[in-house]
Design an enzyme around this catalytic site. Structure first.
Site, mmCIF file in Angstrom:
data_model
loop_
_atom_site.group_PDB
_atom_site.id
_atom_site.type_symbol
_atom_site.label_atom_id
_atom_site.label_comp_id
_atom_site.label_asym_id
_atom_site.label_seq_id
_atom_site.Cartn_x
_atom_site.Cartn_y
_atom_site.Cartn_z
ATOM 1 N N LEU A 64 0.838 -1.202 0.000
ATOM 2 C CA LEU A 64 0.000 0.000 0.000
ATOM 3 C C LEU A 64 0.871 1.249 0.000
ATOM 4 O O LEU A 64 2.058 1.184 0.323
ATOM 5 C CB LEU A 64 -0.917 -0.037 1.226
ATOM 6 C CG LEU A 64 -1.959 -1.162 1.185
ATOM 7 C CD1 LEU A 64 -2.619 -1.350 2.544
ATOM 8 C CD2 LEU A 64 -3.015 -0.875 0.115
ATOM 9 N N PRO A 65 0.278 2.416 -0.323
ATOM 10 C CA PRO A 65 1.109 3.622 -0.455
ATOM 11 C C PRO A 65 1.857 4.031 0.812
ATOM 12 O O PRO A 65 3.057 4.292 0.761
ATOM 13 C CB PRO A 65 0.102 4.699 -0.876
ATOM 14 C CG PRO A 65 -1.030 3.957 -1.508
ATOM 15 C CD PRO A 65 -1.107 2.650 -0.783
ATOM 16 N N THR A 102 6.349 0.752 1.961
ATOM 17 C CA THR A 102 7.377 1.526 2.678
ATOM 18 C C THR A 102 6.679 2.448 3.664
ATOM 19 O O THR A 102 5.948 3.362 3.250
ATOM 20 C CB THR A 102 8.223 2.365 1.700
ATOM 21 O OG1 THR A 102 8.754 1.505 0.698
ATOM 22 C CG2 THR A 102 9.364 3.058 2.439
ATOM 23 N N LYS A 177 15.244 0.336 4.427
ATOM 24 C CA LYS A 177 14.612 0.839 3.191
ATOM 25 C C LYS A 177 14.690 2.367 3.109
ATOM 26 O O LYS A 177 14.968 2.955 2.060
ATOM 27 C CB LYS A 177 13.154 0.366 3.153
ATOM 28 C CG LYS A 177 12.302 0.968 2.078
ATOM 29 C CD LYS A 177 12.728 0.558 0.684
ATOM 30 C CE LYS A 177 11.878 1.242 -0.377
ATOM 31 N NZ LYS A 177 12.454 1.068 -1.716
ATOM 32 N N LYS A 252 7.443 11.022 0.152
ATOM 33 C CA LYS A 252 7.076 10.361 1.419
ATOM 34 C C LYS A 252 8.306 9.693 2.041
ATOM 35 O O LYS A 252 8.584 9.844 3.227
ATOM 36 C CB LYS A 252 5.987 9.309 1.141
ATOM 37 C CG LYS A 252 5.703 8.391 2.329
ATOM 38 C CD LYS A 252 5.081 7.069 1.907
ATOM 39 C CE LYS A 252 5.960 6.297 0.946
ATOM 40 N NZ LYS A 252 5.734 4.876 0.840
HETATM 41 P P1 NAD Z 1 0.695 2.595 -6.312
HETATM 42 O O1 NAD Z 1 0.075 3.889 -5.934
HETATM 43 O O2 NAD Z 1 0.936 2.274 -7.747
HETATM 44 O O3 NAD Z 1 -0.181 1.381 -5.705
HETATM 45 C C1 NAD Z 1 -0.826 1.414 -4.477
HETATM 46 C C2 NAD Z 1 -2.153 0.682 -4.650
HETATM 47 O O4 NAD Z 1 -2.805 0.586 -3.388
HETATM 48 C C3 NAD Z 1 -3.108 1.408 -5.605
HETATM 49 O O5 NAD Z 1 -3.504 0.521 -6.640
HETATM 50 C C4 NAD Z 1 -4.278 1.792 -4.708
HETATM 51 O O6 NAD Z 1 -5.542 1.731 -5.363
HETATM 52 C C5 NAD Z 1 -4.186 0.718 -3.623
HETATM 53 N N1 NAD Z 1 -4.850 1.064 -2.378
HETATM 54 C C6 NAD Z 1 -4.792 2.228 -1.678
HETATM 55 N N2 NAD Z 1 -5.544 2.127 -0.557
HETATM 56 C C7 NAD Z 1 -6.053 0.877 -0.542
HETATM 57 C C8 NAD Z 1 -6.907 0.168 0.348
HETATM 58 N N3 NAD Z 1 -7.378 0.734 1.465
HETATM 59 N N4 NAD Z 1 -7.240 -1.100 0.041
HETATM 60 C C9 NAD Z 1 -6.790 -1.685 -1.087
HETATM 61 N N5 NAD Z 1 -5.978 -1.067 -1.976
HETATM 62 C C10 NAD Z 1 -5.636 0.199 -1.703
HETATM 63 O O7 NAD Z 1 2.036 2.488 -5.466
HETATM 64 P P2 NAD Z 1 3.303 1.532 -5.755
HETATM 65 O O8 NAD Z 1 4.239 2.264 -6.633
HETATM 66 O O9 NAD Z 1 2.818 0.175 -6.105
HETATM 67 O O10 NAD Z 1 3.945 1.536 -4.273
HETATM 68 C C11 NAD Z 1 3.409 0.766 -3.204
HETATM 69 C C12 NAD Z 1 4.387 0.813 -2.039
HETATM 70 O O11 NAD Z 1 5.643 0.282 -2.450
HETATM 71 C C13 NAD Z 1 4.663 2.245 -1.518
HETATM 72 O O12 NAD Z 1 4.806 2.203 -0.120
HETATM 73 C C14 NAD Z 1 5.980 2.593 -2.198
HETATM 74 O O13 NAD Z 1 6.705 3.573 -1.467
HETATM 75 C C15 NAD Z 1 6.677 1.252 -2.240
HETATM 76 N N6 NAD Z 1 7.665 1.056 -3.321
HETATM 77 C C16 NAD Z 1 7.402 1.462 -4.603
HETATM 78 C C17 NAD Z 1 8.359 1.242 -5.606
HETATM 79 C C18 NAD Z 1 8.122 1.655 -7.049
HETATM 80 O O14 NAD Z 1 9.098 1.628 -7.830
HETATM 81 N N7 NAD Z 1 6.919 2.025 -7.453
HETATM 82 C C19 NAD Z 1 9.561 0.607 -5.293
HETATM 83 C C20 NAD Z 1 9.779 0.196 -3.981
HETATM 84 C C21 NAD Z 1 8.826 0.423 -3.007
#
Ligand code: NAD
Length: 303
Positions: A64-65, A102, A177, A252
């Site tokens: 999740l975000p 994260t 991280k 963030k």
């Molecule tokens: P994203 O915004 O693409 O995906 C997050 C998903 O969570 C969305 O599809 C959203 O609809 C869903 N969501 C939000 N609230 C929800 C709820 N209550 N119930 C169900 N689903 C819900 O984000 P991302 O890029 O996939 O990143 C996710 C996590 O991973 C973050 O914490 C980010 O910091 C971390 N991260 C991202 C990357 C990257 O390259 N994108 C790399 C490493 C870590």
């Protein structure tokens, strides 16, 4: 084994797909209908709620975000008629939670402690490698929890990642991280500045990137996630900065780094500078674009 996967975004969807490919029964939930459809098309099951996805699951993975989403998923929240029950109240004792979002180390410890009180194991297992590694199943996992909990999680983690590190007790994965991503933010900004300087002085960014990539300024950013459009294929900069690691998520993470430093009265001058740069970039309307779009902020105006 039945796995519930909550959060099927840029990272969660390819991670969940790899679990389906590995033969697990995966039920997923996301607020986005398109994400649910994509999971079903890959052979997973779309659930109507997180609780439905988690019903009878031995393992729940969340991606999740931010901390607010993770805490509300597992602990519930709100007040009075608005209050919602968290998953912990509905999961059977003996289940395992792997949170790969994260979030702050303190939020990870809070959820792990609440889980422990219900007889549920939890590890924080944030990842590095970006969407390409999520697709390829080659993520790096930084795990916080006790050794036995990591061993329980390993069979699932190794289907999504290549490197699995035990960082320490609960929250330690998140601390690792945040340190990594603070460095990523600094290197990303510095790489953009260097590339734009070369471009403004007449260099071809592709040739400059090849030179830096084999020199002392080399990094994962310049070699595998180059922020200058046209230098690499299949990276966010080659598709108008879509589908990568959003500027707001980078912001963030840099905020988490500054917070971690503030808690112990440490100074992180470069991390603080990077946080401010990404905050300005987000405030200019670029929050949803991949963080490499900060490349545009460093463009040198022609005299
Ligand atoms: P994203 O915004 O693409 O995906 C997050 C998903 O969570 C969305 O599809 C959203 O609809 C869903 N969501 C939000 N609230 C929800 C709820 N209550 N119930 C169900 N689903 C819900 O984000 P991302 O890029 O996939 O990143 C996710 C996590 O991973 C973050 O914490 C980010 O910091 C971390 N991260 C991202 C990357 C990257 O390259 N994108 C790399 C490493 C870590």
């Amino acid at each position: 084994m039945k796995i519930a996967f909550i959060g099927l975004g840029n990272m969660g969807l390819p991670m969940a797909k790899n679990l389906v490919k590995a033969g697990f029964s995966v039920a997923g939930f996301d607020l986005s209908g398109a994400a649910l459809q994509a999971l079903e098309a890959a052979g997973g099951k779309a659930a109507d709620s997180a609780a439905e996805a988690a019903r009878d699951a031995q393992v729940v993975v969340s991606m999740l975000p931010a901390a607010a989403h993770v805490k509300s998923l597992y602990l519930g929240g709100g007040q009075g008629a608005q209050s919602t029950q968290g998953l912990l109240a509905q999961m059977a004792p003996g289940a395992l939670i792997i949170d790969s979002s994260t979030i702050s180390a303190s939020a990870a410890r809070e959820v792990a402690e609440a889980a422990r009180a219900k007889g549920i194991d939890m590890v924080d297992a944030p990842v590095s490698g970006g969407t390409a590694a999520a697709d390829a199943g080659t993520l790096t996992f930084m795990v916080g929890g006790d050794g036995a909990q990591l061993e329980r999680a390993r069979a699932v983690l190794e289907k999504m990642g290549k490197n699995i590190f035990h960082a320490g007790d609960h929250g330690a994965g998140q601390t690792a991280k945040v340190c990594n991503n603070m460095l990523l933010g600094i290197i990303m900004s510095g790489t953009c500045e260097a590339l734009q300087l070369g471009i403004a002085n007449g260099l071809d960014p592709k040739i400059l990137s090849e030179i830096i990539g084999k020199s002392s300024g080399a990094s994962w950013v310049v070699n595998s996630y180059n922020p200058c459009p046209g230098t690499l294929e299949n990276v966010p900069s080659s598709r108008a900065y879509s589908g990568g690691f959003a500027t707001d998520l980078m912001l963030k993470d840099l905020g988490l780094a500054v917070e971690a430093a503030t808690d112990i009265r440490a100074s992180v001058p470069l991390g603080g500078l990077a946080r401010n740069l990404f905050a300005m970039h987000s405030a200019a309307g670029n929050g949803k674009l991949d963080c490499g779009s900060i490349f545009n902020m460093f463009a040198v105006a022609k005299p």
